[in-house]
Write a protein that holds these residues in place. Structure first.
Motif, PDB file in Angstrom:
ATOM      1  N   LYS A   9     -45.201  59.101  -8.305  1.00  0.00           N
ATOM      2  CA  LYS A   9     -44.218  59.434  -7.282  1.00  0.00           C
ATOM      3  C   LYS A   9     -43.638  58.186  -6.625  1.00  0.00           C
ATOM      4  O   LYS A   9     -42.472  58.140  -6.280  1.00  0.00           O
ATOM      5  N   SER A  10     -44.438  57.141  -6.490  1.00  0.00           N
ATOM      6  CA  SER A  10     -43.976  55.950  -5.798  1.00  0.00           C
ATOM      7  C   SER A  10     -43.479  54.870  -6.752  1.00  0.00           C
ATOM      8  O   SER A  10     -43.492  53.707  -6.419  1.00  0.00           O
ATOM      9  N   SER A  11     -43.036  55.274  -7.932  1.00  0.00           N
ATOM     10  CA  SER A  11     -42.525  54.283  -8.873  1.00  0.00           C
ATOM     11  C   SER A  11     -41.301  53.604  -8.275  1.00  0.00           C
ATOM     12  O   SER A  11     -40.614  54.145  -7.427  1.00  0.00           O
ATOM     13  N   SER A  12     -41.036  52.423  -8.752  1.00  0.00           N
ATOM     14  CA  SER A  12     -39.966  51.618  -8.172  1.00  0.00           C
ATOM     15  C   SER A  12     -38.594  52.227  -8.430  1.00  0.00           C
ATOM     16  O   SER A  12     -38.399  53.013  -9.350  1.00  0.00           O
ATOM     17  N   ARG A  13     -37.665  51.847  -7.602  1.00  0.00           N
ATOM     18  CA  ARG A  13     -36.279  52.317  -7.726  1.00  0.00           C
ATOM     19  C   ARG A  13     -35.691  51.913  -9.077  1.00  0.00           C
ATOM     20  O   ARG A  13     -34.958  52.679  -9.694  1.00  0.00           O
ATOM     21  N   ALA A  14     -36.050  50.733  -9.554  1.00  0.00           N
ATOM     22  CA  ALA A  14     -35.551  50.278 -10.855  1.00  0.00           C
ATOM     23  C   ALA A  14     -36.028  51.199 -11.971  1.00  0.00           C
ATOM     24  O   ALA A  14     -35.255  51.528 -12.877  1.00  0.00           O
ATOM     25  N   ARG A  21     -30.982  57.038 -16.306  1.00  0.00           N
ATOM     26  CA  ARG A  21     -30.070  56.644 -17.384  1.00  0.00           C
ATOM     27  C   ARG A  21     -30.521  57.252 -18.716  1.00  0.00           C
ATOM     28  O   ARG A  21     -29.723  57.838 -19.443  1.00  0.00           O
ATOM     29  N   ALA A  22     -31.800  57.097 -19.002  1.00  0.00           N
ATOM     30  CA  ALA A  22     -32.339  57.628 -20.263  1.00  0.00           C
ATOM     31  C   ALA A  22     -32.207  59.147 -20.316  1.00  0.00           C
ATOM     32  O   ALA A  22     -31.893  59.717 -21.363  1.00  0.00           O
ATOM     33  N   ASP A  23     -32.431  59.810 -19.186  1.00  0.00           N
ATOM     34  CA  ASP A  23     -32.331  61.262 -19.117  1.00  0.00           C
ATOM     35  C   ASP A  23     -30.901  61.718 -19.401  1.00  0.00           C
ATOM     36  O   ASP A  23     -30.680  62.675 -20.154  1.00  0.00           O
ATOM     37  N   LEU A  24     -29.912  61.026 -18.822  1.00  0.00           N
ATOM     38  CA  LEU A  24     -28.514  61.373 -19.050  1.00  0.00           C
ATOM     39  C   LEU A  24     -28.147  61.185 -20.517  1.00  0.00           C
ATOM     40  O   LEU A  24     -27.547  62.062 -21.144  1.00  0.00           O
ATOM     41  N   VAL A  25     -28.519  60.040 -21.087  1.00  0.00           N
ATOM     42  CA  VAL A  25     -28.217  59.769 -22.496  1.00  0.00           C
ATOM     43  C   VAL A  25     -28.868  60.816 -23.386  1.00  0.00           C
ATOM     44  O   VAL A  25     -28.232  61.360 -24.296  1.00  0.00           O
ATOM     45  N   MET A  26     -30.129  61.125 -23.121  1.00  0.00           N
ATOM     46  CA  MET A  26     -30.843  62.100 -23.935  1.00  0.00           C
ATOM     47  C   MET A  26     -30.177  63.471 -23.862  1.00  0.00           C
ATOM     48  O   MET A  26     -29.986  64.134 -24.882  1.00  0.00           O
ATOM     49  N   THR A  60     -25.267  55.638 -32.100  1.00  0.00           N
ATOM     50  CA  THR A  60     -24.733  56.204 -30.855  1.00  0.00           C
ATOM     51  C   THR A  60     -25.546  57.424 -30.426  1.00  0.00           C
ATOM     52  O   THR A  60     -25.906  57.552 -29.251  1.00  0.00           O
ATOM     53  N   LEU A  61     -25.855  58.289 -31.373  1.00  0.00           N
ATOM     54  CA  LEU A  61     -26.594  59.505 -31.033  1.00  0.00           C
ATOM     55  C   LEU A  61     -28.073  59.259 -30.758  1.00  0.00           C
ATOM     56  O   LEU A  61     -28.729  60.089 -30.135  1.00  0.00           O
ATOM     57  N   SER A  62     -28.589  58.110 -31.195  1.00  0.00           N
ATOM     58  CA  SER A  62     -29.995  57.801 -30.918  1.00  0.00           C
ATOM     59  C   SER A  62     -30.149  57.034 -29.601  1.00  0.00           C
ATOM     60  O   SER A  62     -31.258  56.812 -29.142  1.00  0.00           O
ATOM     61  N   GLY A  63     -29.021  56.628 -29.014  1.00  0.00           N
ATOM     62  CA  GLY A  63     -29.083  55.869 -27.767  1.00  0.00           C
ATOM     63  C   GLY A  63     -29.174  54.367 -27.986  1.00  0.00           C
ATOM     64  O   GLY A  63     -29.206  53.611 -27.030  1.00  0.00           O
ATOM     65  N   GLU A  64     -29.211  53.921 -29.245  1.00  0.00           N
ATOM     66  CA  GLU A  64     -29.271  52.482 -29.534  1.00  0.00           C
ATOM     67  C   GLU A  64     -27.960  51.793 -29.173  1.00  0.00           C
ATOM     68  O   GLU A  64     -27.950  50.616 -28.834  1.00  0.00           O
TER      69      GLU A  64
END
Length: 132
Positions: A9-14, A21-26, A60-64
């Motif tokens: 829960k307390s993971s950094s903002r970064a 970002r990864a969630d949006l791309v996925m 592109t579709l793999s996020g690379e």
């Protein structure tokens, strides 16, 4: 377990930013792949329609490879779909998870003899035998 929950829960903002970002791309690439599958369209087919290489489509579709809004628009045009993006405040999109709610999460574990142990993290496990 509470220490693990608190550290997540307390993971950094970064880290939260990287996850977002990864969630949006996925989510976008998964939607594109599902649409391609529903149309029985291969990466090679899409590459041909776009005048790009199969490797470009795959990257592109793999996020690379970074997918720009222009690229997304081109993909959607060839798939004959319209992309829709909705911006909502984070607080309404993601309900904050509290420890009391988290510990109620069910944990199911399959154990020998066709039995599943169900544990809600707050009480003793319950055992359910599966029908054969």
């Amino acid at each position: 377990m509470k220490k693990l929950f608190d550290s997540i829960k307390s993971s950094s903002r970064a880290n939260e930013k990287k996850f977002a970002r990864a969630d949006l791309v996925m989510n976008i690439t998964e939607d594109l792949l599902i649409e391609m599958e529903s149309q029985s369209l291969t990466k090679s087919d899409l590459a041909s329609q776009l005048g790009k290489s199969k490797a470009y489509i795959g990257q592109t579709l793999s996020g690379e490879r970074n997918m720009t809004l222009h690229t997304l628009s081109d993909f959607c045009y060839e798939l004959d779909v319209k992309p829709m993006i909705k911006l909502v405040p984070k607080k309404s999109a993601f309900k904050e998870l509290h420890w009391e709610e988290f510990k109620k999460t069910l944990i199911c574990t399959r154990i020998p003899n066709n039995t599943i142990a169900i544990n809600d993290c707050g009480s003793a496990a319950k055992y359910v035998r599966l029908a054969q």
